[in-house]
Design a protein around this motif. Structure first.
Motif, PDB file in Angstrom:
ATOM      1  N   LYS A 108      11.040 -16.135  27.769  1.00  0.00           N
ATOM      2  CA  LYS A 108      11.097 -17.078  28.886  1.00  0.00           C
ATOM      3  C   LYS A 108      11.696 -18.410  28.458  1.00  0.00           C
ATOM      4  O   LYS A 108      12.513 -19.006  29.174  1.00  0.00           O
ATOM      5  CB  LYS A 108       9.692 -17.292  29.467  1.00  0.00           C
ATOM      6  CG  LYS A 108       9.211 -16.194  30.406  1.00  0.00           C
ATOM      7  CD  LYS A 108       7.818 -16.497  30.898  1.00  0.00           C
ATOM      8  CE  LYS A 108       7.332 -15.461  31.908  1.00  0.00           C
ATOM      9  NZ  LYS A 108       8.014 -15.577  33.208  1.00  0.00           N
ATOM     10  N   SER A 112      15.269 -19.706  29.829  1.00  0.00           N
ATOM     11  CA  SER A 112      15.138 -20.880  30.700  1.00  0.00           C
ATOM     12  C   SER A 112      15.889 -22.080  30.157  1.00  0.00           C
ATOM     13  O   SER A 112      16.552 -22.800  30.905  1.00  0.00           O
ATOM     14  CB  SER A 112      13.654 -21.222  30.883  1.00  0.00           C
ATOM     15  OG  SER A 112      12.959 -20.157  31.476  1.00  0.00           O
ATOM     16  N   SER A 115      19.597 -21.508  30.579  1.00  0.00           N
ATOM     17  CA  SER A 115      19.973 -21.620  31.993  1.00  0.00           C
ATOM     18  C   SER A 115      20.015 -23.079  32.429  1.00  0.00           C
ATOM     19  O   SER A 115      20.967 -23.522  33.091  1.00  0.00           O
ATOM     20  CB  SER A 115      18.986 -20.838  32.853  1.00  0.00           C
ATOM     21  OG  SER A 115      18.944 -19.482  32.492  1.00  0.00           O
ATOM     22  N   ALA A 116      18.978 -23.836  32.063  1.00  0.00           N
ATOM     23  CA  ALA A 116      18.945 -25.246  32.433  1.00  0.00           C
ATOM     24  C   ALA A 116      20.076 -26.018  31.764  1.00  0.00           C
ATOM     25  O   ALA A 116      20.676 -26.916  32.376  1.00  0.00           O
ATOM     26  CB  ALA A 116      17.594 -25.841  32.036  1.00  0.00           C
ATOM     27  N   SER A 172      11.979 -16.794  34.113  1.00  0.00           N
ATOM     28  CA  SER A 172      11.022 -17.796  34.592  1.00  0.00           C
ATOM     29  C   SER A 172      11.754 -18.918  35.319  1.00  0.00           C
ATOM     30  O   SER A 172      12.431 -19.737  34.691  1.00  0.00           O
ATOM     31  CB  SER A 172      10.207 -18.371  33.431  1.00  0.00           C
ATOM     32  OG  SER A 172       9.366 -19.416  33.880  1.00  0.00           O
ATOM     33  N   ALA A 173      11.613 -18.961  36.633  1.00  0.00           N
ATOM     34  CA  ALA A 173      12.200 -20.052  37.403  1.00  0.00           C
ATOM     35  C   ALA A 173      11.473 -21.364  37.138  1.00  0.00           C
ATOM     36  O   ALA A 173      12.086 -22.436  37.128  1.00  0.00           O
ATOM     37  CB  ALA A 173      12.150 -19.710  38.890  1.00  0.00           C
ATOM     38  N   ALA A 175      10.003 -22.461  34.286  1.00  0.00           N
ATOM     39  CA  ALA A 175      10.455 -23.058  33.033  1.00  0.00           C
ATOM     40  C   ALA A 175      11.878 -23.587  33.161  1.00  0.00           C
ATOM     41  O   ALA A 175      12.209 -24.652  32.617  1.00  0.00           O
ATOM     42  CB  ALA A 175      10.362 -22.031  31.910  1.00  0.00           C
ATOM     43  N   THR A 176      12.729 -22.883  33.892  1.00  0.00           N
ATOM     44  CA  THR A 176      14.093 -23.367  34.115  1.00  0.00           C
ATOM     45  C   THR A 176      14.081 -24.697  34.847  1.00  0.00           C
ATOM     46  O   THR A 176      14.822 -25.630  34.495  1.00  0.00           O
ATOM     47  CB  THR A 176      14.896 -22.330  34.922  1.00  0.00           C
ATOM     48  OG1 THR A 176      14.903 -21.081  34.227  1.00  0.00           O
ATOM     49  CG2 THR A 176      16.324 -22.799  35.136  1.00  0.00           C
TER      50      THR A 176
END
Length: 298
Positions: A108, A112, A115-116, A172-173, A175-176
């Motif tokens: 996760k 995340s 992605s961020a 995990s949205a 954590a992102t």
């Protein structure tokens, strides 16, 4: 002409205003101790039961002091196997659950943070659309998408595997979103300075962003590790073999409808063993966990 009083000195009235009375301190400590007793007593009672014989547990009231079967009970659970789950030892259950919890937490965080990083520091078409699509998945927990996810795992042959336990749960949205909000507080001057210094995307990520994010990563790791450790529904569906069972599922399987058919001393041992690893993670990372939640320095 009278000399002014130094600013650092405070009168008794000022101390009373900003301090706390001795009665208030005693009350606060009493409330804390009462809360500690309420929270800790069930755990202590479980530990006491884990050191008793099965006959002692089945004949209430249970003593409030530990018994003499500590080594026998824990040795039997860890190395001899626990009943009703094919004689699989608790050490195998702990290994399965640890691999799953670590895989979920690390997976996760890695997905995340990358992605961020892409959403905040790169410019590409539909960047915010992709972010909102990720964010919308908060409304689709694993319980909602359980059937299609299980079908995918069956088709890929991932039933009764660590990959089957971990992969469906590593996105995990939340954590992102947390990493995105943190990255947006990074000063633009720092990004520009890194660019002038010749730092490429990966060097900027590893040399600047990761060190700045370590407290956030630590706080998320603790939360996500406990999240993975306490998973129940997905491991129940994706594991059929006893040697792939997690310790949470094993606890449910060990309890029978009839007290006489349940090895309660081993159930209590397994319950204590299930509690210890999350406690160790929280204690070991307590300082980083608190800093990750409250630290605002960048």
């Amino acid at each position: 002409m009278a000399e002014p009083k130094p600013l650092s000195s405070a009168s008794g009235h000022d101390k009373l205003m900003i301090g706390q009375s001795s009665t208030g301190i005693y009350v606060a400590h009493a409330v804390l101790i009462l809360g500690l007793v309420i929270v800790a007593f069930p755990i202590y009672y479980t530990f006491v039961a884990s050191t008793q014989t099965l006959q002692t547990i089945l004949r209430p009231p249970l003593p409030l002091t530990p018994g003499s079967e500590f080594w026998n009970n824990y040795g039997e659970a860890l190395f001899g196997g626990v009943g009703r789950i094919g004689g699989v030892g608790a050490r195998t259950l702990l290994l399965n659950t640890t691999v799953m919890a670590l895989g979920i937490a690390v997976g996760k965080i890695v997905i995340s943070i990358l992605s961020a990083y892409a959403i905040v520091f790169f410019r590409f078409p539909f960047r915010m659309t992709i972010f909102w699509l990720i964010f919308i998945t908060l409304m689709l927990p694993v319980e909602v998408r359980i059937l299609p996810t299980y079908k995918v795992m069956v088709d890929l042959g991932l039933i009764d595997t660590y990959a089957g336990l971990i992969i469906p749960l590593i996105a995990s949205a939340t954590a992102t979103l947390l990493f995105r909000q943190f990255f947006m507080t990074i000063p633009g001057e720092l990004v520009e300075a890194a660019r002038v210094d010749g730092a490429g995307p990966w060097r900027f990520f590893f040399d600047i962003l990761l060190p700045l994010s370590r407290t956030n990563i630590a706080a998320l790791f603790v939360i996500l590790f406990i999240y993975g450790w306490t998973q129940y529904l997905w491991p129940l569906l994706v594991t059929n073999r006893n040697d792939m069972t997690t310790i949470v599922i094993a606890l449910k399987k060990m309890v029978s409808f009839a007290d006489a058919d349940t090895q309660w001393h081993l159930v209590m041992v397994t319950a204590i063993l299930a509690i210890v690893p999350p406690i160790l993670v929280v204690v070991a990372m307590q300082r980083w966990f608190v800093r990750g939640l409250v630290d605002t320095e960048k």
